[in-house]
Design a protein around this motif. Structure first.
Motif, PDB file in Angstrom:
ATOM      1  N   LEU A   2      29.144  56.939  23.524  1.00  0.00           N
ATOM      2  CA  LEU A   2      29.874  55.722  23.167  1.00  0.00           C
ATOM      3  C   LEU A   2      31.220  55.658  23.878  1.00  0.00           C
ATOM      4  O   LEU A   2      31.665  54.579  24.297  1.00  0.00           O
ATOM      5  N   TYR A   3      31.876  56.820  23.998  1.00  0.00           N
ATOM      6  CA  TYR A   3      33.168  56.840  24.700  1.00  0.00           C
ATOM      7  C   TYR A   3      32.974  56.491  26.176  1.00  0.00           C
ATOM      8  O   TYR A   3      33.798  55.789  26.763  1.00  0.00           O
ATOM      9  N   ALA A   4      31.906  57.000  26.778  1.00  0.00           N
ATOM     10  CA  ALA A   4      31.633  56.672  28.179  1.00  0.00           C
ATOM     11  C   ALA A   4      31.386  55.180  28.333  1.00  0.00           C
ATOM     12  O   ALA A   4      31.857  54.554  29.296  1.00  0.00           O
ATOM     13  N   LEU A   5      30.659  54.600  27.392  1.00  0.00           N
ATOM     14  CA  LEU A   5      30.400  53.163  27.426  1.00  0.00           C
ATOM     15  C   LEU A   5      31.692  52.374  27.273  1.00  0.00           C
ATOM     16  O   LEU A   5      31.935  51.390  27.989  1.00  0.00           O
ATOM     17  N   LEU A   6      32.551  52.828  26.354  1.00  0.00           N
ATOM     18  CA  LEU A   6      33.815  52.135  26.097  1.00  0.00           C
ATOM     19  C   LEU A   6      34.744  52.204  27.307  1.00  0.00           C
ATOM     20  O   LEU A   6      35.207  51.164  27.807  1.00  0.00           O
ATOM     21  N   TRP A   7      35.018  53.409  27.791  1.00  0.00           N
ATOM     22  CA  TRP A   7      35.973  53.550  28.884  1.00  0.00           C
ATOM     23  C   TRP A   7      35.411  53.034  30.195  1.00  0.00           C
ATOM     24  O   TRP A   7      36.157  52.504  31.041  1.00  0.00           O
ATOM     25  N   GLY A   8      34.095  53.186  30.381  1.00  0.00           N
ATOM     26  CA  GLY A   8      33.475  52.593  31.557  1.00  0.00           C
ATOM     27  C   GLY A   8      33.602  51.085  31.544  1.00  0.00           C
ATOM     28  O   GLY A   8      33.853  50.454  32.581  1.00  0.00           O
ATOM     29  N   GLY A   9      33.460  50.486  30.359  1.00  0.00           N
ATOM     30  CA  GLY A   9      33.631  49.039  30.236  1.00  0.00           C
ATOM     31  C   GLY A   9      35.058  48.606  30.515  1.00  0.00           C
ATOM     32  O   GLY A   9      35.288  47.564  31.154  1.00  0.00           O
ATOM     33  N   ILE A  10      36.023  49.381  30.057  1.00  0.00           N
ATOM     34  CA  ILE A  10      37.434  49.046  30.323  1.00  0.00           C
ATOM     35  C   ILE A  10      37.720  49.098  31.815  1.00  0.00           C
ATOM     36  O   ILE A  10      38.363  48.203  32.379  1.00  0.00           O
ATOM     37  N   ALA A  11      37.239  50.158  32.490  1.00  0.00           N
ATOM     38  CA  ALA A  11      37.476  50.281  33.933  1.00  0.00           C
ATOM     39  C   ALA A  11      36.810  49.143  34.700  1.00  0.00           C
ATOM     40  O   ALA A  11      37.392  48.577  35.629  1.00  0.00           O
ATOM     41  N   ALA A  12      35.582  48.796  34.317  1.00  0.00           N
ATOM     42  CA  ALA A  12      34.843  47.752  35.035  1.00  0.00           C
ATOM     43  C   ALA A  12      35.322  46.350  34.695  1.00  0.00           C
ATOM     44  O   ALA A  12      35.036  45.406  35.436  1.00  0.00           O
ATOM     45  N   SER A  13      36.038  46.208  33.589  1.00  0.00           N
ATOM     46  CA  SER A  13      36.467  44.868  33.181  1.00  0.00           C
ATOM     47  C   SER A  13      37.384  44.210  34.204  1.00  0.00           C
ATOM     48  O   SER A  13      37.457  42.979  34.281  1.00  0.00           O
ATOM     49  N   SER A  14      38.069  45.015  35.026  1.00  0.00           N
ATOM     50  CA  SER A  14      38.954  44.424  36.026  1.00  0.00           C
ATOM     51  C   SER A  14      38.172  43.654  37.085  1.00  0.00           C
ATOM     52  O   SER A  14      38.715  42.752  37.732  1.00  0.00           O
ATOM     53  N   LEU A  15      36.886  43.998  37.281  1.00  0.00           N
ATOM     54  CA  LEU A  15      36.057  43.211  38.185  1.00  0.00           C
ATOM     55  C   LEU A  15      35.921  41.784  37.683  1.00  0.00           C
ATOM     56  O   LEU A  15      36.014  40.811  38.447  1.00  0.00           O
ATOM     57  N   LEU A  16      35.700  41.647  36.380  1.00  0.00           N
ATOM     58  CA  LEU A  16      35.562  40.317  35.776  1.00  0.00           C
ATOM     59  C   LEU A  16      36.905  39.600  35.732  1.00  0.00           C
ATOM     60  O   LEU A  16      36.974  38.378  35.936  1.00  0.00           O
ATOM     61  N   ILE A  17      37.973  40.359  35.463  1.00  0.00           N
ATOM     62  CA  ILE A  17      39.308  39.752  35.450  1.00  0.00           C
ATOM     63  C   ILE A  17      39.653  39.199  36.832  1.00  0.00           C
ATOM     64  O   ILE A  17      40.156  38.081  36.974  1.00  0.00           O
ATOM     65  N   GLY A  18      39.365  39.990  37.881  1.00  0.00           N
ATOM     66  CA  GLY A  18      39.639  39.537  39.236  1.00  0.00           C
ATOM     67  C   GLY A  18      38.847  38.293  39.589  1.00  0.00           C
ATOM     68  O   GLY A  18      39.378  37.353  40.203  1.00  0.00           O
ATOM     69  N   ALA A  19      37.561  38.252  39.213  1.00  0.00           N
ATOM     70  CA  ALA A  19      36.745  37.068  39.483  1.00  0.00           C
ATOM     71  C   ALA A  19      37.292  35.850  38.752  1.00  0.00           C
ATOM     72  O   ALA A  19      37.362  34.746  39.309  1.00  0.00           O
ATOM     73  N   ALA A  20      37.691  36.051  37.489  1.00  0.00           N
ATOM     74  CA  ALA A  20      38.238  34.933  36.719  1.00  0.00           C
ATOM     75  C   ALA A  20      39.540  34.426  37.325  1.00  0.00           C
ATOM     76  O   ALA A  20      39.780  33.211  37.382  1.00  0.00           O
ATOM     77  N   LEU A  21      40.377  35.342  37.797  1.00  0.00           N
ATOM     78  CA  LEU A  21      41.630  34.938  38.431  1.00  0.00           C
ATOM     79  C   LEU A  21      41.383  34.123  39.695  1.00  0.00           C
ATOM     80  O   LEU A  21      42.100  33.163  39.987  1.00  0.00           O
ATOM     81  N   ALA A  22      40.354  34.516  40.462  1.00  0.00           N
ATOM     82  CA  ALA A  22      40.029  33.762  41.675  1.00  0.00           C
ATOM     83  C   ALA A  22      39.476  32.379  41.345  1.00  0.00           C
ATOM     84  O   ALA A  22      39.682  31.423  42.096  1.00  0.00           O
ATOM     85  N   VAL A  23      38.784  32.266  40.215  1.00  0.00           N
ATOM     86  CA  VAL A  23      38.195  30.985  39.814  1.00  0.00           C
ATOM     87  C   VAL A  23      39.271  30.005  39.353  1.00  0.00           C
ATOM     88  O   VAL A  23      39.230  28.819  39.674  1.00  0.00           O
ATOM     89  N   VAL A  24      40.269  30.510  38.615  1.00  0.00           N
ATOM     90  CA  VAL A  24      41.241  29.600  38.009  1.00  0.00           C
ATOM     91  C   VAL A  24      42.364  29.214  38.958  1.00  0.00           C
ATOM     92  O   VAL A  24      43.007  28.175  38.765  1.00  0.00           O
ATOM     93  N   ARG A  25      42.624  30.014  39.985  1.00  0.00           N
ATOM     94  CA  ARG A  25      43.690  29.647  40.912  1.00  0.00           C
ATOM     95  C   ARG A  25      43.505  30.359  42.251  1.00  0.00           C
ATOM     96  O   ARG A  25      42.726  31.311  42.360  1.00  0.00           O
ATOM     97  N   GLN A  26      44.208  29.880  43.267  1.00  0.00           N
ATOM     98  CA  GLN A  26      44.149  30.477  44.599  1.00  0.00           C
ATOM     99  C   GLN A  26      45.309  31.453  44.767  1.00  0.00           C
ATOM    100  O   GLN A  26      46.451  31.115  44.478  1.00  0.00           O
ATOM    101  N   TRP A  27      45.000  32.665  45.257  1.00  0.00           N
ATOM    102  CA  TRP A  27      46.006  33.708  45.419  1.00  0.00           C
ATOM    103  C   TRP A  27      46.318  33.902  46.888  1.00  0.00           C
ATOM    104  O   TRP A  27      45.444  33.816  47.745  1.00  0.00           O
ATOM    105  N   SER A  28      47.575  34.190  47.179  1.00  0.00           N
ATOM    106  CA  SER A  28      47.974  34.411  48.561  1.00  0.00           C
ATOM    107  C   SER A  28      47.433  35.743  49.065  1.00  0.00           C
ATOM    108  O   SER A  28      47.170  36.673  48.290  1.00  0.00           O
TER     109      SER A  28
END
Length: 235
Positions: A2-28
């Protein structure tokens, strides 16, 4: 598990955060390059203070050396395959190599997180921060490229959900392997992750950071290295 699932999810969540940031606005490009350089520096510290040191402690120099060679060759040939595929696909493949690259280096990174957590071990904060930060520019850049050639926002988000899911499963697999594997195998996995990351840093991440952030790339890299090194040594 469960800890591996939790921390692995936290580490991988930045992939989704980055995609969402690219969707909502344009970055230099400069902003992406600075984050990319920071992540590269953080990964350098993780290779030195987490992967190499942990692999030597667990499996010894031969195991780490074998892992380094295997990881470097695996990433090198996988990356060449991605480049050839991208060349055949042309503009319609925009962003795909970055997405596949995130998967190629994300799997060993997450596996090492899972191995560290096996048997009730503590999560490596330095490696977690390095993985989290280095994922952001990859997903932002790839998402921006795919949106620019007409890919839908839904396609982009679903793609990164898939990449993140595979990365999380790699963390769980690492925990499972560590429970049944010998220390030597754990050292090989540490070395494999280090080898793959070093090739990725030199061939892709650092050159792109320099191209996008220009003179700021070096400073951001040092800051990233310092932060991750401090976390590794103090936490």
């Amino acid at each position: 598990m469960l800890y591996a699932l939790l921390w692995g999810g936290i580490a991988a969540s930045s992939l989704l955060i980055g995609a969402a940031l690219a969707v909502v606005r344009q970055w230099s490009e400069v902003a992406i390059g600075v984050v990319l350089a920071f992540g590269a520096g953080a990964l350098m510290a993780s290779v030195a203070f987490e992967l190499a040191e942990g692999g030597l402690r667990d499996g010894g120099p031969l195991a780490v050396g074998a892992g380094l060679a295997a990881g470097a060759l695996a990433y090198f040939f996988a990356d060449r395959g991605v480049e050839r595929w991208s060349g055949r696909k042309g503009a319609s493949a925009a962003g795909a190599p970055l997405a596949i690259g995130a998967l190629l280096d994300g799997i060993p990174e997450q596996a090492v997180l899972g191995i560290g957590l096996a048997g009730g071990g503590a999560v490596s904060i330095a490696l977690l921060v390095s993985v989290f930060v280095s994922n952001l520019p990859e997903s932002i850049g790839a998402s921006a490229d795919m949106l620019a050639v007409g890919r839908s926002r839904r396609f982009v988000l679903l793609l990164w959900v898939g990449v993140a899911a595979v990365s999380v499963l790699a963390a769980v697999a690492g925990a499972l392997v560590a429970d049944i594997a010998s220390p030597a195998l754990a050292g090989v996995v540490d070395g494999f992750a280090a080898g793959a990351l070093l090739v990725m840093l030199v061939d892709a991440m650092i050159p792109e950071a320099r191209q996008k952030a220009r003179d700021l790339a070096g400073l951001a890299t040092v800051v990233g290295f310092a932060v991750a090194a401090a976390l590794s040594l103090l936490v």
